[in-house]
Design an enzyme around this catalytic site. Sequence first.
Site, PDB file in Angstrom:
ATOM      1  N   GLU A 196       0.848  -1.194   0.000  1.00  0.00           N
ATOM      2  CA  GLU A 196       0.000   0.000   0.000  1.00  0.00           C
ATOM      3  C   GLU A 196       0.876   1.233   0.000  1.00  0.00           C
ATOM      4  O   GLU A 196       1.744   1.395   0.870  1.00  0.00           O
ATOM      5  CB  GLU A 196      -0.954   0.041   1.193  1.00  0.00           C
ATOM      6  CG  GLU A 196      -1.770   1.335   1.196  1.00  0.00           C
ATOM      7  CD  GLU A 196      -3.022   1.296   2.056  1.00  0.00           C
ATOM      8  OE1 GLU A 196      -3.645   2.356   2.211  1.00  0.00           O
ATOM      9  OE2 GLU A 196      -3.374   0.219   2.562  1.00  0.00           O
ATOM     10  N   GLU A 219       4.838   5.081   3.698  1.00  0.00           N
ATOM     11  CA  GLU A 219       4.335   6.412   4.053  1.00  0.00           C
ATOM     12  C   GLU A 219       5.526   7.259   4.509  1.00  0.00           C
ATOM     13  O   GLU A 219       6.407   6.756   5.224  1.00  0.00           O
ATOM     14  CB  GLU A 219       3.297   6.296   5.181  1.00  0.00           C
ATOM     15  CG  GLU A 219       2.770   7.596   5.731  1.00  0.00           C
ATOM     16  CD  GLU A 219       2.058   8.426   4.678  1.00  0.00           C
ATOM     17  OE1 GLU A 219       2.545   9.542   4.405  1.00  0.00           O
ATOM     18  OE2 GLU A 219       1.042   7.969   4.124  1.00  0.00           O
ATOM     19  N   ASP A 246      10.262   7.050   0.037  1.00  0.00           N
ATOM     20  CA  ASP A 246       9.567   7.291  -1.219  1.00  0.00           C
ATOM     21  C   ASP A 246       9.225   5.954  -1.873  1.00  0.00           C
ATOM     22  O   ASP A 246      10.105   5.125  -2.122  1.00  0.00           O
ATOM     23  CB  ASP A 246      10.458   8.132  -2.128  1.00  0.00           C
ATOM     24  CG  ASP A 246       9.885   8.312  -3.519  1.00  0.00           C
ATOM     25  OD1 ASP A 246       8.651   8.384  -3.635  1.00  0.00           O
ATOM     26  OD2 ASP A 246      10.658   8.376  -4.481  1.00  0.00           O
ATOM     27  N   ASP A 262      -2.443  12.202  -3.614  1.00  0.00           N
ATOM     28  CA  ASP A 262      -2.522  13.645  -3.833  1.00  0.00           C
ATOM     29  C   ASP A 262      -2.979  13.904  -5.264  1.00  0.00           C
ATOM     30  O   ASP A 262      -2.318  13.489  -6.219  1.00  0.00           O
ATOM     31  CB  ASP A 262      -1.147  14.273  -3.594  1.00  0.00           C
ATOM     32  CG  ASP A 262      -1.213  15.793  -3.476  1.00  0.00           C
ATOM     33  OD1 ASP A 262      -2.069  16.404  -4.153  1.00  0.00           O
ATOM     34  OD2 ASP A 262      -0.400  16.366  -2.728  1.00  0.00           O
ATOM     35  N   LYS A 281      -4.630  21.339  -9.601  1.00  0.00           N
ATOM     36  CA  LYS A 281      -4.401  22.376 -10.604  1.00  0.00           C
ATOM     37  C   LYS A 281      -3.779  21.749 -11.850  1.00  0.00           C
ATOM     38  O   LYS A 281      -2.860  20.943 -11.757  1.00  0.00           O
ATOM     39  CB  LYS A 281      -3.483  23.463 -10.049  1.00  0.00           C
ATOM     40  CG  LYS A 281      -4.107  24.268  -8.910  1.00  0.00           C
ATOM     41  CD  LYS A 281      -3.175  25.345  -8.416  1.00  0.00           C
ATOM     42  CE  LYS A 281      -3.829  26.137  -7.286  1.00  0.00           C
ATOM     43  NZ  LYS A 281      -2.927  27.200  -6.758  1.00  0.00           N
ATOM     44  N   THR A 316     -13.400   4.860   4.808  1.00  0.00           N
ATOM     45  CA  THR A 316     -12.756   5.759   5.760  1.00  0.00           C
ATOM     46  C   THR A 316     -13.740   6.825   6.244  1.00  0.00           C
ATOM     47  O   THR A 316     -14.772   7.099   5.616  1.00  0.00           O
ATOM     48  CB  THR A 316     -11.552   6.467   5.117  1.00  0.00           C
ATOM     49  OG1 THR A 316     -12.026   7.332   4.071  1.00  0.00           O
ATOM     50  CG2 THR A 316     -10.574   5.459   4.530  1.00  0.00           C
ATOM     51  N   LYS A 317     -13.405   7.477   7.383  1.00  0.00           N
ATOM     52  CA  LYS A 317     -14.230   8.568   7.890  1.00  0.00           C
ATOM     53  C   LYS A 317     -14.298   9.703   6.867  1.00  0.00           C
ATOM     54  O   LYS A 317     -15.333  10.316   6.661  1.00  0.00           O
ATOM     55  CB  LYS A 317     -13.661   9.071   9.215  1.00  0.00           C
ATOM     56  CG  LYS A 317     -13.811   8.093  10.366  1.00  0.00           C
ATOM     57  CD  LYS A 317     -13.241   8.674  11.647  1.00  0.00           C
ATOM     58  CE  LYS A 317     -13.402   7.691  12.801  1.00  0.00           C
ATOM     59  NZ  LYS A 317     -12.813   8.221  14.065  1.00  0.00           N
ATOM     60  N   PHE A 318     -13.163   9.972   6.231  1.00  0.00           N
ATOM     61  CA  PHE A 318     -13.096  10.994   5.195  1.00  0.00           C
ATOM     62  C   PHE A 318     -14.066  10.660   4.059  1.00  0.00           C
ATOM     63  O   PHE A 318     -14.804  11.529   3.571  1.00  0.00           O
ATOM     64  CB  PHE A 318     -11.664  11.066   4.673  1.00  0.00           C
ATOM     65  CG  PHE A 318     -11.488  11.848   3.406  1.00  0.00           C
ATOM     66  CD1 PHE A 318     -11.406  13.232   3.438  1.00  0.00           C
ATOM     67  CD2 PHE A 318     -11.405  11.204   2.188  1.00  0.00           C
ATOM     68  CE1 PHE A 318     -11.242  13.951   2.264  1.00  0.00           C
ATOM     69  CE2 PHE A 318     -11.250  11.917   1.012  1.00  0.00           C
ATOM     70  CZ  PHE A 318     -11.170  13.293   1.052  1.00  0.00           C
ATOM     71  N   GLU A 319     -14.090   9.396   3.681  1.00  0.00           N
ATOM     72  CA  GLU A 319     -14.950   8.959   2.585  1.00  0.00           C
ATOM     73  C   GLU A 319     -16.423   9.010   2.991  1.00  0.00           C
ATOM     74  O   GLU A 319     -17.289   9.408   2.199  1.00  0.00           O
ATOM     75  CB  GLU A 319     -14.562   7.538   2.186  1.00  0.00           C
ATOM     76  CG  GLU A 319     -15.057   7.099   0.840  1.00  0.00           C
ATOM     77  CD  GLU A 319     -14.481   5.752   0.440  1.00  0.00           C
ATOM     78  OE1 GLU A 319     -14.960   5.196  -0.567  1.00  0.00           O
ATOM     79  OE2 GLU A 319     -13.560   5.257   1.136  1.00  0.00           O
TER      80      GLU A 319
END
Length: 228
Positions: free
Chosen positions: A59, A84, A111, A134, A138, A207-210
Amino acid sequence: MTETKAMRTIRSFVRREGRLTPGQQKALDNLWPEFGIDDSSDMLDLDQLFGREAPKVLEIGFGNGASLVEMAKQQPELDFIGVEVHRPGVGQLLKAIETEQISNIRVACTDAVELLKQRIPDKALARVQLYFPDPWHKKRHHKRRIIQPAFVNLLADKLQHGGYLHLATDWEDYAIQMLADVSGNERFHNTSLIGDYIERPVYRPLTKFEQRGHRLGHGVWDLLFKRV
């Protein structure tokens, strides 16, 4: 045609160090020797790393590690390597590994592109998962996105035949780009019956974000490709 051009130097992250809590620092100090993957240029023996033979899942960018921990608990027959660069997230994952008594996760704080190129053997992985990278939303920054044809080609090198590449994003234009970049590689087959996106697999935790995004009407796009 499969992408064969030299890979642009793209990092899998933007470093955001943040402040470590005392608990995260303690976990890094005490648990890294057992669960961490130290920096090196030597090729890894993944079975030796986990002390057993089992399918390996990589992952990229696990955040605070909550989803990775849940997957490792629900799929004990798999070994998970989490990558990570955000050290507080690494410390949080190590804390959870100790709390939940999980043995099938190893952690790299580096990385992911360099880890793949230098340390992961070819055809060593059963699945690569990259959730909500990410988006560099833009347009002038799109070249910084990690999913690019050359990186997809690298992932094809590292996946076993029959292995899977699972991507998820909540940015529709990134989903469209991902679909095009992976579909353009002849070593991947889209598992979607209509050649685009799939429903979230049960093994990927919500996820909570999702969950918040769903309440606000935001979309999420999952893509699952098989290495052929």
